[in-house]
Scaffold this motif. Structure first.
Motif, PDB file in Angstrom:
ATOM      1  N   UNK A   3      43.022  30.093  51.865  1.00 63.45           N
ATOM      2  CA  UNK A   3      42.148  31.272  51.914  1.00 63.45           C
ATOM      3  C   UNK A   3      42.914  32.397  51.220  1.00 63.45           C
ATOM      4  N   UNK A   4      42.526  32.730  49.977  1.00 65.13           N
ATOM      5  CA  UNK A   4      43.353  33.645  49.186  1.00 65.13           C
ATOM      6  C   UNK A   4      43.024  35.118  49.405  1.00 65.13           C
ATOM      7  N   UNK A   5      44.055  35.926  49.361  1.00 63.48           N
ATOM      8  CA  UNK A   5      43.917  37.381  49.265  1.00 63.48           C
ATOM      9  C   UNK A   5      44.464  37.770  47.903  1.00 63.48           C
ATOM     10  N   UNK A   6      43.655  38.432  47.096  1.00 64.37           N
ATOM     11  CA  UNK A   6      44.102  38.822  45.760  1.00 64.37           C
ATOM     12  C   UNK A   6      44.525  40.284  45.755  1.00 64.37           C
ATOM     13  N   UNK A   7      45.805  40.501  45.444  1.00 65.82           N
ATOM     14  CA  UNK A   7      46.310  41.871  45.355  1.00 65.82           C
ATOM     15  C   UNK A   7      45.594  42.596  44.229  1.00 65.82           C
ATOM     16  N   UNK A   8      45.285  43.865  44.464  1.00 66.66           N
ATOM     17  CA  UNK A   8      44.468  44.610  43.504  1.00 66.66           C
ATOM     18  C   UNK A   8      45.257  44.985  42.257  1.00 66.66           C
ATOM     19  N   UNK A   9      44.590  44.828  41.105  1.00 63.49           N
ATOM     20  CA  UNK A   9      45.185  45.208  39.821  1.00 63.49           C
ATOM     21  C   UNK A   9      44.984  46.712  39.622  1.00 63.49           C
ATOM     22  N   UNK A  10      45.790  47.353  38.777  1.00 60.67           N
ATOM     23  CA  UNK A  10      46.825  46.774  37.923  1.00 60.67           C
ATOM     24  C   UNK A  10      48.206  46.741  38.578  1.00 60.67           C
ATOM     25  N   UNK A  11      48.347  47.308  39.792  1.00 59.45           N
ATOM     26  CA  UNK A  11      49.691  47.459  40.363  1.00 59.45           C
ATOM     27  C   UNK A  11      50.051  46.359  41.354  1.00 59.45           C
ATOM     28  N   UNK A  12      49.067  45.589  41.806  1.00 60.04           N
ATOM     29  CA  UNK A  12      49.318  44.464  42.712  1.00 60.04           C
ATOM     30  C   UNK A  12      50.033  44.899  43.998  1.00 60.04           C
ATOM     31  N   UNK A  13      49.664  46.070  44.495  1.00 62.56           N
ATOM     32  CA  UNK A  13      50.227  46.551  45.767  1.00 62.56           C
ATOM     33  C   UNK A  13      49.280  46.193  46.912  1.00 62.56           C
ATOM     34  N   UNK A  14      49.822  46.009  48.093  1.00 66.47           N
ATOM     35  CA  UNK A  14      49.021  45.792  49.301  1.00 66.47           C
ATOM     36  C   UNK A  14      49.876  46.142  50.506  1.00 66.47           C
ATOM     37  N   UNK A  15      49.202  46.376  51.635  1.00 68.74           N
ATOM     38  CA  UNK A  15      49.892  46.793  52.855  1.00 68.74           C
ATOM     39  C   UNK A  15      49.639  45.780  53.972  1.00 68.74           C
TER      40      UNK A  15
END
Length: 605
Positions: A360-372
């Protein structure tokens, strides 16, 4: 000037590749050695090319006639190739040596054009091409004086490993002047053959000549020029990567997954280690015990678990030691049940061990690929998963979640009954005031649903030892994983390293501080490049987005082909969808600067 190629040998070490063809008819990337060599010689306006044939001689001559060489070719036949060595082949062709200046080559060589040009550009009439000795090389070595006179020719029985820094390997390409051949080489060749027989190598004659007061032959050391001698299938495999077409070379190098000591000129910014550790004293202690470690069995899993647990203040029942973190990841992923949450882009060893329908994938948001942590918990709150993988700092993005937030996720996972896998292989590089690692007795005990994976290879800079650890308060899981491992999954060198590494803890901490300082300067220098958008990183690598007219693939190819620098092109990884991102390891300052200079040159800034 003429050329002479010695091509009579049987090439037995290439096995079936030479079962019915001579060695120089073996192909490297679709082109035979002899075709490539003749093509290179054909451009030099030579008077003729003399080829000494023997094994499968007619087949070789017939093949050469199909190659449409412009230079006249004459053949000398060594009919007793099967019981002689190349000294006899050269003896048979000796009269040609006295008729013209000669480029002498062995037929099992592959080299770039610059190698031959290096020989021809040097005005000295008689030369031996040599290269600094490297571990992959076999055969005759020489020592030189300050003026590149050859002091000694050394065979295998004279070779001393402690003297390697002084050694040069003969490339088996020579330039003999007509005068040198007439006055020195041929007379000594005839005398040597008559006295000692024909089952020798022609370099033995040069060895005798260098004992003279004025031997009349010097060495020309190569620098960055590429060459390789092909004796067996391993040599062939390496040669095919070195001499691959530009668009194929990157793929061939990437598929090796390491082993880059075979390419001593290569600067590896792809694979990730600590550039400032281990320290020399630790290395010296390993060396001092090398012979005993080589010849004795390692301990089993329980002893190695104890050694790793002691370093991190844990109990051996909470720790499983792996042959690198990769072994632990494989066992953990393959033994897990149900669906698993993974954050993309990611270190693909995790998803590669699962079926796609289980992820079950979570895709980090572009363009910086940051997540908390909050974003991850919110996303997976209603998802049907049995486990969740967090790589922290993440690979390849360098995204980092603070320790207190990771522990919030551990609380959340505990309440939901989710196994929480935290890979902290790069966490020691994080710039934090407090220790960022979760490898702590109280934490491990309080969160039995949490599994912590750590690569000792990466953080401690010892990837060749293949060490990783997995820790958990779930002792049933640890026992289960240990049973899946082989009894001697760690070799004696890895065990000994774990036995001694605690006493070097202060040196390790110093190395990490030095690393963080170098990373700050590196990021500053990269950020000053107008063609890069540099993402924040708490790991020993930096992810960058390319800006401008070059793709990440194009940059990776040109850096490898033109500068011998290997970087990680991320465009094919899941989560990037072809966009131009690269990952650059943090290395020593002088190496970092070479990479930056090369990229600036390619972008014209």
């Amino acid at each position: 000037m003429q050329a002479m190629i010695l091509a009579a040998g049987m090439g037995k070490r290439l096995k079936e590749l030479t079962s019915n063809a001579t060695k120089c008819m073996v192909e490297v990337n679709g082109v035979t050695l002899i075709e490539r060599m003749l093509s290179q010689l054909d451009k030099k306006n030579l008077e003729r090319i003399v080829v000494v044939v023997g094994y499968e001689g007619k087949k070789l001559m017939d093949y050469i006639e199909t190659l449409d060489a412009h230079t006249p070719i004459v053949y000398v036949n060594n009919e007793i190739y099967y019981k002689t060595n190349n000294i006899y082949s050269l003896f048979l062709a000796r009269n040609y040596l006295t008729e013209d200046d000669t480029i002498l080559l062995e037929s099992d060589l592959i080299f770039e054009d610059a190698v031959l040009q290096r020989l021809l550009d040097n005005p000295y009439p008689s030369l031996a091409l040599v290269a600094k000795f490297e571990s992959w090389m076999d055969g005759t070595v020489v020592t030189l004086d300050e003026e590149n006179n050859i002091k000694n020719f050394l065979g295998k029985k004279d070779f001393e490993f402690q003297e390697i820094p002084k050694y040069y390997k003969t490339v088996n390409i020579y330039k003999f002047s007509k005068d040198f051949s007439t006055s020195h080489y041929v007379p000594f060749l005839e005398a040597y053959s008559k006295a000692l027989g024909n089952n020798e190598y022609y370099e033995q004659v040069l060895k005798v000549i260098t004992l003279l007061d004025k031997p009349e032959i010097k060495a020309e050391p190569l620098g960055q020029e590429a060459w390789y001698e092909i004796d067996d299938v391993q040599d062939l495999n390496i040669a095919e990567s070195i001499f691959a077409e530009k668009e194929e070379k990157l793929d061939k190098f990437s598929r090796r997954w390491g082993g880059y000591w075979r390419y001593p000129q290569l600067l590896d910014f792809c694979y990730l280690v600590n550039p400032f550790y281990p320290n020399q004293k630790l290395i010296d202690e390993m060396k001092a015990n090398f012979e005993r470690l080589l010849c004795e069995y390692p301990s089993g899993m329980e002893v190695n678990s104890l050694l790793a647990a002691k370093y991190y203040g844990l109990h051996k029942e909470q720790v499983c030691v792996g042959n690198g973190a990769a072994e632990l990841i494989k066992e953990l992923m393959e033994s897990g049940q149900g669906k698993i949450g993974m954050i993309y882009p990611t270190f693909e060893e995790y998803p590669n061990r699962k079926e796609q329908n289980e992820i079950v994938p979570f895709f980090a948001s572009k363009p910086e690929f940051r997540y908390t942590a909050e974003e991850l918990m919110s996303f997976y709150e209603e998802k049907d998963i049995e486990s969740l993988v967090l790589i922290n700092p993440d690979n390849p993005s360098g995204n980092y979640i603070e320790k207190q937030d990771v522990l919030k996720m551990a609380d959340w996972a505990q309440k939901k009954g989710i196994q929480f896998i935290v890979d902290e292989s790069f966490v020691d590089f994080a710039d934090t005031n407090e220790p960022a690692s979760l490898l702590d007795e109280e934490i491990i005990k309080n969160y039995p649903e949490m599994v912590v994976v750590k690569s000792i290879s990466k953080s401690f800079g010892v990837p060749g030892l293949r060490l990783g650890i997995l820790a958990s308060g779930d002792e049933e899981l640890i026992t289960f994983l240990k049973k899946r491992m082989s009894i001697w999954n760690i070799n004696s060198f890895g065990e000994f390293y774990m036995q001694i590494f605690e006493k070097y803890k202060a040196n390790y901490e110093d190395a990490l501080e030095k690393f963080k300082e170098v990373r700050r300067e590196y990021v500053k220098a990269l950020s000053a490049c107008p063609f890069l958008e540099v993402l924040p990183s708490q790991a020993n690598y930096v992810m960058c987005r390319l800006i401008g007219n070059k793709t990440s693939r194009e940059l990776a190819e040109v850096l490898l082909n033109k500068y011998n620098i290997l970087i990680k092109d991320l465009s094919k990884k899941k989560g990037f969808e072809g966009e131009s991102y690269i990952r650059l390891a943090v290395k020593r300052p002088e190496e970092n600067q070479k990479l930056i200079d090369a990229m600036r040159a390619e972008f014209g800034v």
